[in-house]
Write a protein that holds these residues in place. Structure first.
Motif, PDB file in Angstrom:
ATOM      1  N   TYR A   1       0.836  -1.207   0.000  1.00 16.10           N
ATOM      2  CA  TYR A   1       0.000   0.000   0.000  1.00 16.10           C
ATOM      3  C   TYR A   1       0.869   1.255   0.000  1.00 16.10           C
ATOM      4  O   TYR A   1       0.657   2.179  -0.793  1.00 16.10           O
TER       5      TYR A   1
ATOM      6  N   TYR B   1     -15.454   4.073  -5.942  1.00 12.82           N
ATOM      7  CA  TYR B   1     -16.045   5.020  -4.999  1.00 12.82           C
ATOM      8  C   TYR B   1     -17.240   5.742  -5.609  1.00 12.82           C
ATOM      9  O   TYR B   1     -18.242   5.966  -4.930  1.00 12.82           O
TER      10      TYR B   1
ATOM     11  N   ASN C   1      -6.299   8.600  -8.977  1.00 11.78           N
ATOM     12  CA  ASN C   1      -6.495   7.171  -8.726  1.00 11.78           C
ATOM     13  C   ASN C   1      -7.808   6.734  -9.383  1.00 11.78           C
ATOM     14  O   ASN C   1      -8.828   6.521  -8.728  1.00 11.78           O
TER      15      ASN C   1
ATOM     16  N   ARG D   1      -7.196  -7.619  -7.329  1.00 13.93           N
ATOM     17  CA  ARG D   1      -8.047  -6.499  -7.763  1.00 13.93           C
ATOM     18  C   ARG D   1      -8.984  -6.925  -8.886  1.00 13.93           C
ATOM     19  O   ARG D   1      -8.683  -7.809  -9.667  1.00 13.93           O
TER      20      ARG D   1
ATOM     21  N   PHE E   1      -7.005  -0.925   0.920  1.00  5.93           N
ATOM     22  CA  PHE E   1      -6.051  -1.511  -0.027  1.00  5.93           C
ATOM     23  C   PHE E   1      -6.436  -2.945  -0.320  1.00  5.93           C
ATOM     24  O   PHE E   1      -6.811  -3.690   0.576  1.00  5.93           O
TER      25      PHE E   1
ATOM     26  N   THR F   1      -8.870   4.002 -10.809  1.00  5.21           N
ATOM     27  CA  THR F   1      -9.447   2.707 -10.456  1.00  5.21           C
ATOM     28  C   THR F   1     -10.268   2.810  -9.176  1.00  5.21           C
ATOM     29  O   THR F   1     -11.427   2.377  -9.126  1.00  5.21           O
ATOM     30  N   ALA F   2      -9.679   3.409  -8.145  1.00  7.68           N
ATOM     31  CA  ALA F   2     -10.409   3.562  -6.875  1.00  7.68           C
ATOM     32  C   ALA F   2     -11.605   4.489  -7.059  1.00  7.68           C
ATOM     33  O   ALA F   2     -12.691   4.217  -6.537  1.00  7.68           O
ATOM     34  N   ARG F   3     -11.425   5.554  -7.805  1.00  7.85           N
ATOM     35  CA  ARG F   3     -12.522   6.505  -7.971  1.00  7.85           C
ATOM     36  C   ARG F   3     -13.708   5.886  -8.707  1.00  7.85           C
ATOM     37  O   ARG F   3     -14.862   6.218  -8.420  1.00  7.85           O
TER      38      ARG F   3
ATOM     39  N   GLY G   1     -12.618  -4.840  -2.926  1.00  8.16           N
ATOM     40  CA  GLY G   1     -12.771  -3.460  -2.473  1.00  8.16           C
ATOM     41  C   GLY G   1     -14.226  -3.132  -2.209  1.00  8.16           C
ATOM     42  O   GLY G   1     -14.575  -2.513  -1.196  1.00  8.16           O
TER      43      GLY G   1
ATOM     44  N   THR H   1      -9.351  10.073  -1.694  1.00 11.40           N
ATOM     45  CA  THR H   1      -8.339   9.343  -2.450  1.00 11.40           C
ATOM     46  C   THR H   1      -7.610  10.319  -3.359  1.00 11.40           C
ATOM     47  O   THR H   1      -8.055  11.460  -3.527  1.00 11.40           O
TER      48      THR H   1
END
Length: 147
Positions: A23, A131, A124, A92, A86, A126-128, A97, A120
């Motif tokens: 992470y 989210y 980012n 992934r 993480f 991928t995370a967004r 997640g 974040t």
């Protein structure tokens, strides 16, 4: 694949430290061994506001969520702040997640917390994407002074 979300246990420390190192590498930051040990210790201390949920896949840790609860000035209850989330790179895209976030939403409701929030890196993507499937950004910009 069986995903189990649960509280971190003392036996998870070595596996968590591996995920924690990955992470930190992902965000290109370093923290001292003292901070890592302190973070782990806080998650194991029932009197700490910091807690950790882990994602276990077929008996192996695949991700974690580090959170803390706190009072607020615009709410009656408590907020839950998701500070770190993480998932191991090899895991992934498998819904881990999302499972961690779903778990935090459920915990927030069960505990009567007023809000669950996080931030974040702007780039980012991928995370967004994950989210944004829960809630759109509220448009706030974070400022931080480190000492």
């Amino acid at each position: 694949m069986t995903v189990t979300i649960r509280d971190a246990r003392s036996a998870d420390e070595a596996a968590w430290r591996d995920l924690w190192a990955a992470y930190l590498a992902f965000y290109k930051v370093t923290v001292s061994d003292e901070i890592t040990a302190s973070t782990w210790g806080k998650t194991m201390n029932p009197d700490s506001a910091i807690f950790m949920r882990v994602a276990e896949v077929d008996g192996k840790l695949a991700g974690f969520a580090l959170c803390l609860t706190h009072e607020g000035t615009w709410i009656l209850g408590r907020d839950c702040y998701l500070e770190d989330l993480f998932v191991d790179e090899s895991q992934r895209g498998k819904g881990i997640g999302r499972a961690l976030l779903d778990d935090l939403v459920a915990l927030s409701r069960e505990n009567g917390w007023s809000r669950l929030y996080w931030h974040t890196a702007e780039d980012n993507a991928t995370a967004r994407k994950l989210y944004d499937s829960f809630v759109k950004s509220d448009g706030h910009v974070r400022y931080r002074i480190s000492f």
